[in-house]
Design a protein around this motif. Structure first.
Motif, PDB file in Angstrom:
ATOM      1  N   ARG A   1       0.846  -1.186   0.000  1.00  0.00           N
ATOM      2  CA  ARG A   1       0.000   0.000   0.000  1.00  0.00           C
ATOM      3  C   ARG A   1       0.882   1.236   0.000  1.00  0.00           C
ATOM      4  NH1 ARG A   1      -4.422  -2.160   4.267  1.00  0.00           N
ATOM      5  NH2 ARG A   1      -2.606  -3.031   5.270  1.00  0.00           N
ATOM      6  N   SER A   2       0.344   2.310  -0.519  1.00  0.00           N
ATOM      7  CA  SER A   2       1.087   3.562  -0.546  1.00  0.00           C
ATOM      8  C   SER A   2       1.076   4.207   0.838  1.00  0.00           C
ATOM      9  CB  SER A   2       0.460   4.531  -1.557  1.00  0.00           C
ATOM     10  OG  SER A   2      -0.801   4.972  -1.073  1.00  0.00           O
ATOM     11  N   ALA A   3       2.026   5.098   1.059  1.00  0.00           N
ATOM     12  CA  ALA A   3       2.079   5.831   2.317  1.00  0.00           C
ATOM     13  C   ALA A   3       0.797   6.643   2.500  1.00  0.00           C
ATOM     14  CB  ALA A   3       3.310   6.734   2.353  1.00  0.00           C
ATOM     15  N   ALA A   4       0.263   7.202   1.424  1.00  0.00           N
ATOM     16  CA  ALA A   4      -0.966   7.993   1.512  1.00  0.00           C
ATOM     17  C   ALA A   4      -2.145   7.129   1.974  1.00  0.00           C
ATOM     18  CB  ALA A   4      -1.278   8.635   0.165  1.00  0.00           C
TER      19      ALA A   4
ATOM     20  N   LEU B   1       0.933   1.147  11.520  1.00  0.00           N
ATOM     21  CA  LEU B   1       2.112   1.975  11.776  1.00  0.00           C
ATOM     22  C   LEU B   1       3.389   1.264  11.338  1.00  0.00           C
ATOM     23  CD1 LEU B   1       1.333   3.507  15.290  1.00  0.00           C
ATOM     24  CD2 LEU B   1       1.320   4.685  13.085  1.00  0.00           C
ATOM     25  N   ALA B   2       3.489  -0.030  11.639  1.00  0.00           N
ATOM     26  CA  ALA B   2       4.665  -0.809  11.248  1.00  0.00           C
ATOM     27  C   ALA B   2       4.766  -0.887   9.726  1.00  0.00           C
ATOM     28  CB  ALA B   2       4.587  -2.209  11.853  1.00  0.00           C
ATOM     29  N   GLU B   3       3.631  -1.098   9.058  1.00  0.00           N
ATOM     30  CA  GLU B   3       3.634  -1.157   7.593  1.00  0.00           C
ATOM     31  C   GLU B   3       4.045   0.187   7.003  1.00  0.00           C
ATOM     32  OE1 GLU B   3       0.609  -2.290   3.907  1.00  0.00           O
ATOM     33  OE2 GLU B   3      -0.017  -2.705   5.963  1.00  0.00           O
ATOM     34  N   LEU B   4       3.571   1.282   7.594  1.00  0.00           N
ATOM     35  CA  LEU B   4       3.939   2.610   7.122  1.00  0.00           C
ATOM     36  C   LEU B   4       5.441   2.834   7.281  1.00  0.00           C
ATOM     37  CD1 LEU B   4       3.189   5.394   6.013  1.00  0.00           C
ATOM     38  CD2 LEU B   4       2.679   6.086   8.367  1.00  0.00           C
ATOM     39  N   ARG B   5       6.003   2.415   8.412  1.00  0.00           N
ATOM     40  CA  ARG B   5       7.460   2.564   8.613  1.00  0.00           C
ATOM     41  C   ARG B   5       8.228   1.810   7.540  1.00  0.00           C
ATOM     42  NH1 ARG B   5       5.908   2.377  14.121  1.00  0.00           N
ATOM     43  NH2 ARG B   5       6.228   0.129  14.164  1.00  0.00           N
TER      44      ARG B   5
ATOM     45  N   ASP C   1      10.910   3.929   0.617  1.00  0.00           N
ATOM     46  CA  ASP C   1      10.942   5.153  -0.178  1.00  0.00           C
ATOM     47  C   ASP C   1      12.274   5.858  -0.045  1.00  0.00           C
ATOM     48  OD1 ASP C   1       8.373   4.684  -1.029  1.00  0.00           O
ATOM     49  OD2 ASP C   1       7.447   6.149   0.309  1.00  0.00           O
ATOM     50  N   VAL C   2      12.793   5.918   1.167  1.00  0.00           N
ATOM     51  CA  VAL C   2      14.064   6.607   1.408  1.00  0.00           C
ATOM     52  C   VAL C   2      15.193   5.871   0.719  1.00  0.00           C
ATOM     53  CG1 VAL C   2      15.744   7.239   3.182  1.00  0.00           C
ATOM     54  CG2 VAL C   2      13.320   7.665   3.561  1.00  0.00           C
ATOM     55  N   THR C   3      15.216   4.540   0.820  1.00  0.00           N
ATOM     56  CA  THR C   3      16.269   3.741   0.200  1.00  0.00           C
ATOM     57  C   THR C   3      16.214   3.880  -1.315  1.00  0.00           C
ATOM     58  OG1 THR C   3      16.149   2.177   2.011  1.00  0.00           O
ATOM     59  CG2 THR C   3      17.211   1.412   0.013  1.00  0.00           C
ATOM     60  N   THR C   4      15.020   3.834  -1.876  1.00  0.00           N
ATOM     61  CA  THR C   4      14.863   3.937  -3.326  1.00  0.00           C
ATOM     62  C   THR C   4      15.286   5.314  -3.839  1.00  0.00           C
ATOM     63  OG1 THR C   4      13.021   2.395  -3.240  1.00  0.00           O
ATOM     64  CG2 THR C   4      13.198   3.727  -5.208  1.00  0.00           C
TER      65      THR C   4
END
Length: 63
Positions: A12-15, A48-52, A58-61
């Motif tokens: 799922r997306s962060a949004a 919350l864990a999935e969002l993290r 996203d940061v790594t990519t």
């Protein structure tokens, strides 16, 4: 009740995760929720864990 992943298995997306997380804090009448049930709290923690995980991905990519 665990969060249901998308049917195609894609993350799922962060949004989408943020929207689901925010929904825990608004009741059916549009008022702030004061407390969560044990079941809601468990699902909230999973979201919350999935969002993290998504945020780390996203940061790594992007880097």
């Amino acid at each position: 009740m665990p969060p249901t992943p998308p049917p195609d298995g894609s993350p799922r997306s962060a949004a989408e995760l943020n929207a689901r997380i925010r929904a825990f804090w608004i009741d059916g009448r549009g008022h702030p929720t004061v407390a969560l049930t044990d079941e809601q709290r468990a699902e909230y923690q999973l979201l919350l864990a999935e969002l993290r995980q998504v945020e780390r991905g996203d940061v790594t990519t992007a880097a």
